[in-house]
Design a protein around this motif. Structure first.
Motif, PDB file in Angstrom:
ATOM      1  N   ARG B 133     -61.341  10.273 -50.360  1.00 20.86           N
ATOM      2  CA  ARG B 133     -61.838  10.784 -52.306  1.00 20.86           C
ATOM      3  C   ARG B 133     -60.968   9.890 -52.546  1.00 20.86           C
ATOM      4  O   ARG B 133     -61.609   9.233 -53.561  1.00 20.86           O
ATOM      5  CB  ARG B 133     -61.336  12.223 -52.057  1.00 20.86           C
ATOM      6  N   GLU B 177     -70.568  14.313 -53.099  1.00 20.32           N
ATOM      7  CA  GLU B 177     -70.781  15.748 -53.439  1.00 20.32           C
ATOM      8  C   GLU B 177     -70.521  16.311 -52.290  1.00 20.32           C
ATOM      9  O   GLU B 177     -69.462  17.219 -51.650  1.00 20.32           O
ATOM     10  CB  GLU B 177     -72.017  15.934 -53.793  1.00 20.32           C
ATOM     11  N   ARG B 178     -71.180  15.752 -50.817  1.00 20.53           N
ATOM     12  CA  ARG B 178     -70.277  16.101 -49.930  1.00 20.53           C
ATOM     13  C   ARG B 178     -69.101  16.717 -49.281  1.00 20.53           C
ATOM     14  O   ARG B 178     -68.486  17.540 -49.299  1.00 20.53           O
ATOM     15  CB  ARG B 178     -70.820  15.676 -48.568  1.00 20.53           C
ATOM     16  N   PHE B 179     -68.119  15.484 -49.982  1.00 15.45           N
ATOM     17  CA  PHE B 179     -66.524  15.314 -50.056  1.00 15.45           C
ATOM     18  C   PHE B 179     -66.180  16.052 -50.789  1.00 15.45           C
ATOM     19  O   PHE B 179     -65.073  15.945 -51.271  1.00 15.45           O
ATOM     20  CB  PHE B 179     -66.023  14.220 -49.270  1.00 15.45           C
ATOM     21  N   GLU B 180     -67.163  16.709 -52.114  1.00 16.73           N
ATOM     22  CA  GLU B 180     -65.830  17.364 -53.558  1.00 16.73           C
ATOM     23  C   GLU B 180     -65.525  16.658 -53.974  1.00 16.73           C
ATOM     24  O   GLU B 180     -64.342  16.765 -54.734  1.00 16.73           O
ATOM     25  CB  GLU B 180     -65.601  18.737 -52.902  1.00 16.73           C
ATOM     26  N   VAL B 181     -66.290  15.121 -54.544  1.00 20.09           N
ATOM     27  CA  VAL B 181     -65.614  14.765 -55.417  1.00 20.09           C
ATOM     28  C   VAL B 181     -66.224  14.948 -57.283  1.00 20.09           C
ATOM     29  O   VAL B 181     -67.414  15.042 -56.684  1.00 20.09           O
ATOM     30  CB  VAL B 181     -65.708  13.128 -54.972  1.00 20.09           C
ATOM     31  N   ASP B 182     -65.211  15.204 -57.833  1.00 17.28           N
ATOM     32  CA  ASP B 182     -65.901  15.966 -58.794  1.00 17.28           C
ATOM     33  C   ASP B 182     -66.224  14.555 -59.600  1.00 17.28           C
ATOM     34  O   ASP B 182     -65.822  13.553 -60.184  1.00 17.28           O
ATOM     35  CB  ASP B 182     -65.198  16.142 -59.906  1.00 17.28           C
TER      36      ASP B 182
END
Lengths: 214, 214
Positions: B133, B177-182
């Motif tokens: 991230r 998006e896969r690693f939930e980065v806003d």
């Protein structure tokens, strides 16, 4: 033209070689990567390059970043001396060699990554050096395999005149020597790097020849 | 043309978008990055790409590697639909945006690097996710700053038609998006990614639409 540069920046070194091979004069503006907490991180340089990385090139009002994009720009605006071959497959090969360094090798060991390894991951000096050498060896081995398998390899990476691939290879070889990576397993690379070193354009771009060299 | 690809490979995804935008049919040859100890590391694929990375493209006997070099090759051999603007400064901007992803962002979190972090440096899952991230946010913030400061930004990264920059941005957004980065801090990126997603060429290149999708 104005080149924002640091004597030991590998990416700036690539562009210096390209400018010299094309015989283009430029004003060198040193940005010190270590002094003042890193001048590249300051507001003044971020206004030039939001990525806070070197190099950047100013030319007729245009503000360019990314070493390979800059060399492609120079190739389009100043076609002589050509740094890409004429045929599409040859151009693709030269670009792929360049990117083997610029995408797969160098970004893994630049200053900001090494700082993360040391400051955030708390790696000791030995583990940091292992990291640097691991990715360098992998990149150089891939580059060597491409050179060894292809008849297009000549006195230089592609034929008998320097190309964008040589502009990328030579700074990476400089880094390898700096971190004591043995070049013996990569005979084509060692041979081509020696051929490059003999040319004034490469010599004048060497870190030791820069106004900001230490 | 034959494209060696893996549904979730970010670099292969770039080339799939470019091929689709140009309307070029191709045969997809899946190389599974996780199965059999990683098919990209086997001898058969190394004969195609010594760097053991995806993608590779076969076209009329030529064997091409490096996603950006492949797209440049497609641009030269199949100029329509153009993925680079006509002017040198615009082309440099598009290439620099592409390289902000392809050189400075994606190589830091690809499979082989994550494996080194886990297997050699013994990072736990949280530290690995922090690493991923960190570099994604830095890359996206740089990309966003370039978009925000330049009047050339349009419905897409450069003007109102997709370019090489969009081919690189969309797979990176998929990874984010896969690693939930806003994405909220990057409004231009979010807007442009949505514009891209609405186009059939981008949709058909999406990992979920590939024959080897899981």
């Amino acid at each position: 033209m104005k080149l924002y540069t640091y004597f030991r920046s590998s990416a700036a070194y690539r562009v210096r070689i390209a400018l010299n091979l094309k015989g283009l004069p430029y004003e060198a503006v040193p940005v010190h990567l270590l002094r003042n907490g890193g001048e590249q991180l300051g507001e003044a340089y971020r206004d030039i390059n939001p990525g806070a990385l070197l190099p950047a090139l100013e030319d007729e009002g245009a503000l360019l970043t990314q070493s390979l994009a800059i060399v492609e720009y120079l190739e389009e605006t100043h076609p002589q001396t050509a740094l890409l071959p004429a045929d599409a497959a040859g151009r693709a090969r030269v670009r792929a060699l360049a990117m083997t360094i610029a995408c797969d090798t160098h970004p893994l060991s630049n200053l900001r990554v090494l700082r993360y390894l040391v400051h955030t991951l708390k790696l000791d000096e030995a583990a940091k050096l292992d990291w640097i050498r691991h990715w360098m060896r992998l990149g150089l081995a891939t580059f060597e395999a491409h050179l060894a398998r292809d008849g297009a390899t000549g006195r230089f990476c592609h034929g008998d005149t320097p190309t964008l691939a040589d502009c990328c290879l030579v700074p990476q070889v400089f880094n390898a020597e700096r971190f004591e990576v043995d070049l013996a397993p990569y005979p084509n690379i060692a041979r081509i790097a020696a051929n490059c070193a003999a040319l004034p354009a490469f010599h004048a771009a060497h870190p030791s020849q820069q106004p900001d060299a230490e």
